[in-house]
Design an enzyme around this catalytic site. Sequence first.
Site, PDB file in Angstrom:
ATOM      1  N   ASP A   3      -7.950  -0.993   6.630  1.00  0.00           N
ATOM      2  CA  ASP A   3      -7.530   0.125   5.783  1.00  0.00           C
ATOM      3  C   ASP A   3      -6.070   0.482   6.070  1.00  0.00           C
ATOM      4  O   ASP A   3      -5.675   1.640   5.986  1.00  0.00           O
ATOM      5  CB  ASP A   3      -8.442   1.335   6.049  1.00  0.00           C
ATOM      6  CG  ASP A   3      -8.277   2.432   5.007  1.00  0.00           C
ATOM      7  OD1 ASP A   3      -8.025   2.106   3.839  1.00  0.00           O
ATOM      8  OD2 ASP A   3      -8.396   3.617   5.372  1.00  0.00           O
TER       9      ASP A   3
ATOM     10  N   TYR B  40      -6.356   7.920  -7.843  1.00  0.00           N
ATOM     11  CA  TYR B  40      -5.360   6.889  -8.121  1.00  0.00           C
ATOM     12  C   TYR B  40      -5.017   6.841  -9.611  1.00  0.00           C
ATOM     13  O   TYR B  40      -3.962   6.367  -9.995  1.00  0.00           O
ATOM     14  CB  TYR B  40      -5.855   5.507  -7.688  1.00  0.00           C
ATOM     15  CG  TYR B  40      -5.918   5.293  -6.194  1.00  0.00           C
ATOM     16  CD1 TYR B  40      -5.811   6.354  -5.294  1.00  0.00           C
ATOM     17  CD2 TYR B  40      -6.104   4.012  -5.675  1.00  0.00           C
ATOM     18  CE1 TYR B  40      -5.885   6.146  -3.934  1.00  0.00           C
ATOM     19  CE2 TYR B  40      -6.175   3.796  -4.308  1.00  0.00           C
ATOM     20  CZ  TYR B  40      -6.068   4.860  -3.442  1.00  0.00           C
ATOM     21  OH  TYR B  40      -6.141   4.654  -2.095  1.00  0.00           O
TER      22      TYR B  40
END
Length: 368
Positions: free
Chosen positions: A277, A352
């Site tokens: 990540d 997003y």
Amino acid sequence: MAAAARHSTLDFLLGATADCNAVLKALQPIFQEQGMTETVHNWEDHGYLVTYIKKNGSFANLRIHPHGLVLVDLQSYNDHVKGREEVDQLLNKVEERMKELFHGNIKRVKRLPAILRGGVIDRYWPTADGRLVEYDIDEVVYDEDSPFQNIKILHSKQFGNILILSGDVNLAESDLAYTQAIMGSGKEDYTGKEVLILGGGDGGILYEIVKLKPKMVTMVEIDQMVIDGCRKHMRKTCGDVLDNLKGECYQVLIEDCIPVLKRYAKEGRMFDYVINDLTAVPISTSPEEDSTWEFLRLILDLSMKVLKQDGKYFTQGNCINLTDALTLYEEQLGRLYCPVEFSKETVCVPSYMELWVFYTIWKKQTDI
């Protein structure tokens, strides 16, 4: 503190060429009524640029292109209701006058929401593929510089608190879909498994995996300040898992993951799952010139060295529109020290505002 600038626009795409002088004469009185000083620039083949300046510093640009495009840009410094109403009234008059002048011969009229520039709260953040998004940010919750990056946590009415690292939207409290995707979308059994998380300072992945009764989760995050900020302001994402760096089935190491991976590889320590990540696939498509690609390849190789033969490696890719960068990433997978196979899925991550690609990678099984 100086007032922020409010930038309003009004565009007209005409159905035919424009008589620039006629357009100017039709719109002049609207600006002159506002007590604005006019300056006219004209070019034989390129139309007119007219500027109007008010005594308070507000100004308008009127750009008339002979091929049939007329653009109005207006910048003002009055963000109170009355000031906004005055701007709207002026633009309404311009629109009405243009429609009168061209009698329906206008293909498109476009007035975008005003852009606020230099405000205390920054609402504008680009998508990965370069489109501008205005978020409904109403509060700066946290804004600090660590030795590694700028860390912001901003509050959105829709998405809750959003973690932004050096200008890159990382994760919002609404984005459980991201966390689930980078964990395998519910298809994996983490019970009794050894898991390594690279990055993940928001605590979302750690919080969700701990619920699944793993044997041990090791999270390696370089930036203590990300953890500190998220522990306080992203609790819908991380729960209480960041309150302590050690728990019954997890440990958080505040270290650079490269030396940790090298140490684990040397020790022969192996994991059932490695979850990267750290960073998205770089947008640059010049891997030989971009140090991020070099970093990414190193992480991949080291991760494969600590991944069990039947283990899985999960990572984010990038926006689905960045096809060249994603293709290049997949090519890098063919250059690792060991052969691998992969699958990918596309997930809608709410904050997003674009579809995001996630990868699952595993070592290719060789016939004995």
